[in-house]
Scaffold this active site. Structure first.
Site, PDB file in Angstrom:
ATOM      1  N   GLU A 210       0.851  -1.195   0.000  1.00  0.00           N
ATOM      2  CA  GLU A 210       0.000   0.000   0.000  1.00  0.00           C
ATOM      3  C   GLU A 210       0.884   1.242   0.000  1.00  0.00           C
ATOM      4  O   GLU A 210       1.948   1.244   0.627  1.00  0.00           O
ATOM      5  CB  GLU A 210      -0.870   0.025   1.253  1.00  0.00           C
ATOM      6  N   ASP A 229      -4.573  -6.362  10.819  1.00  0.00           N
ATOM      7  CA  ASP A 229      -5.359  -5.553   9.887  1.00  0.00           C
ATOM      8  C   ASP A 229      -5.398  -6.162   8.481  1.00  0.00           C
ATOM      9  O   ASP A 229      -6.404  -6.084   7.795  1.00  0.00           O
ATOM     10  CB  ASP A 229      -4.751  -4.142   9.826  1.00  0.00           C
ATOM     11  N   HIS A 234      -7.173 -10.529   4.665  1.00  0.00           N
ATOM     12  CA  HIS A 234      -6.977 -10.468   3.214  1.00  0.00           C
ATOM     13  C   HIS A 234      -5.895 -11.431   2.703  1.00  0.00           C
ATOM     14  O   HIS A 234      -6.114 -12.184   1.756  1.00  0.00           O
ATOM     15  CB  HIS A 234      -6.623  -9.045   2.781  1.00  0.00           C
TER      16      HIS A 234
END
Ligand code: BG6
Length: 481
Positions: A210, A229, A234
């Protein structure tokens, strides 16, 4: 297609998720004629809004987040669907207000776009007024707890009021077109299906990089870190889809049965392996797009902070298909660029005649999940010449979504997921055993980090993360692609 007639109830309508994702996605579904004509959207909040004011607010957020102009005819239709219900979600007696708004004979979708500590009261409120009957669904956003224990408690509480077939746990990565495609890509193509195993694959890399930092979510992120997170949900979801066996059927239970088998086969990292197999980091100041960005620690205004914003892990799967084949995962914030990709690196060919020209990384399949969605297959090709000299060159076959299917071919993940909630198909939602198994595996690593006070390596914003994350893969004679 039967786009069920529903009451779409959004708890936390004022929040960021509702404004940014849910309302724009529902609008787009309406535009595509994928909402039943009687479907209503009911926003829940503590504000004392009249219907008119609510409609005004929804229009404002659509203007901001739709990324295109609102069409008059669609808005006319959409605004008729809107209703507002003033309710303090913790006041269980007041749920009768909601009961009076919803229709008994419709599918009721309760979307909890609100922090998870309110879930229990919401369930109690819905239960008190019989709003958890067969026709009701409940949609939950991550984080679903912050450890195995909290996640189990949460699932237990919700399970008291809703059956598993009514619970839709969102991992928005599962709504991304390129991730949905993994199942189709792997199992519909004989060329890939046949070679998708330890005999032919050297290793697999999953990168979710990211560029952004924590974007004003310090309170949430500082308690979680990148492992909880991003990896717990994911990345482990991507890994399980990449590694799973072909499901018996293309239905929600068969798919999730296979995914959970992978999660259960993940090798539990031992204390003595922790430094060899994991690396964590935190971003310091640095330049992204030539702009100097602040360090994580300065955002927290603390002197010392141990929250990781980067994780790399080497994972082994203890099953027949993948024994001894490593999966390398890495994810971090404030990295050089936004890029999610999977790289499948095939083994070197045992060619008698070309052996001396080959190293092990010539055949690579790279699936770019986002942005610029595409798939590249790399292979060796003879360089054209007249003489007999052998010269091989790495070449690429390219498949690019926008070229093959058009620029707007990729729908938004939330659009897809909301539609699946309406249709009642749970294939793209996470089952209870998957969530709990992922937490179990993650908790083990986090506990070892804590026990050994694992050091956090600072990395410059705009880089590819800590130096030690390279060591994890380079010590195996491989490198990150
Ligand atoms: C969320 C995380 O689940 O996913 C965020 O909480 C992260 O920290 C985001 O930035 C990334 O999603 P995407 O779709 O932009 O890759």
């Amino acid at each position: 297609m039967n786009y069920n007639n529903c009451d779409f109830v959004i708890f936390g309508i004022k929040g960021d998720l509702s404004q940014r994702k849910l309302l724009p996605s529902l609008y787009k579904l309406d535009e595509k004629k994928m909402l039943h004509k009687e479907t209503k959207i009911i926003g829940i909040g503590r504000a004392e809004w009249e219907k008119k004011k609510f409609i005004k607010i929804v229009k404002k957020s659509l203007k901001k987040f739709l990324n295109k102009k609102i069409k008059k005819n669609i808005w006319k239709k959409f605004k008729k669907r809107l209703k507002f219900c003033n309710l303090d979600v913790n006041n269980i007696k007041k749920y009768v207000t909601l009961k009076n708004i919803i229709s008994k004979n419709k599918v009721i979708i309760n979307y909890l776009a609100i922090p998870y500590y309110t879930y229990s009261n919401i369930c109690k409120g819905l239960n008190k007024y019989n709003m958890n009957l067969k026709n009701s669904r409940i949609v939950l956003e991550k984080p679903l707890g912050n450890s195995l224990k909290t996640s189990r408690n949460l699932n237990k509480t919700i399970g008291k009021y809703f059956k598993e077939y009514q619970i839709f746990r969102i991992d928005h990565y599962l709504g991304k077109e390129t991730i949905i495609n993994l199942l189709y890509f792997r199992f519909s193509n004989s060329i890939f299906y046949k070679i998708w195993n330890k005999k032919n694959i050297d290793h697999i890399q999953i990168t979710v990089a990211e560029k952004i930092g924590i974007e004003g979510r310090l309170k949430y992120f500082d308690k979680m870190g990148q492992m909880k997170d991003m990896v717990q949900n994911h990345l482990l979801q991507i890994l399980s889809i990449i590694a799973m066996e072909e499901p018996k059927k293309i239905d929600s239970d068969s798919i999730r049965d296979e995914k959970v088998k992978i999660l259960k086969s993940l090798h539990f990292i031992k204390e003595h392996e922790i430094d060899k197999k994991t690396s964590i980091g935190q971003y310091k100041t640095g330049k992204i797009n030539n702009i100097l960005v602040p360090s994580y620690i300065s955002e927290t205004s603390k002197k010392k902070n141990n929250t990781e914003t980067f994780v790399a892990i080497k994972i082994n799967i203890n099953n027949k298909k993948w024994k001894d084949i490593p999966f390398y995962l890495r994810t971090g914030k404030r990295l050089k660029k936004k890029c999610s990709k999977i790289v499948i690196v095939f083994k070197k060919n045992k060619s008698k005649i070309f052996n001396k020209y080959l190293n092990s990384h010539e055949n690579k399949l790279t699936i770019y999940l986002e942005p610029k969605e595409r798939i590249y297959l790399e292979f060796l090709n003879k360089v054209p010449n007249l003489n007999k000299k052998c010269k091989l060159k790495n070449s690429k076959m390219k498949f690019i979504y926008s070229k093959n299917f058009g620029k707007k071919s990729i729908p938004d993940a939330y659009e897809k997921l909301l539609l699946e909630c309406i249709l009642g198909d749970q294939s793209l939602f996470v089952r209870r055993d998957e969530v709990e198994q992922s937490w179990k595996w993650i908790d083990n690593i986090i506990n070892i980090w804590k026990k050994r006070s694992k050091e956090l390596e600072l990395y410059s914003s705009g880089s590819w993360g800590p130096k030690l994350s390279k060591k994890i893969i380079e010590s195996d004679g491989r490198k990150w692609f």
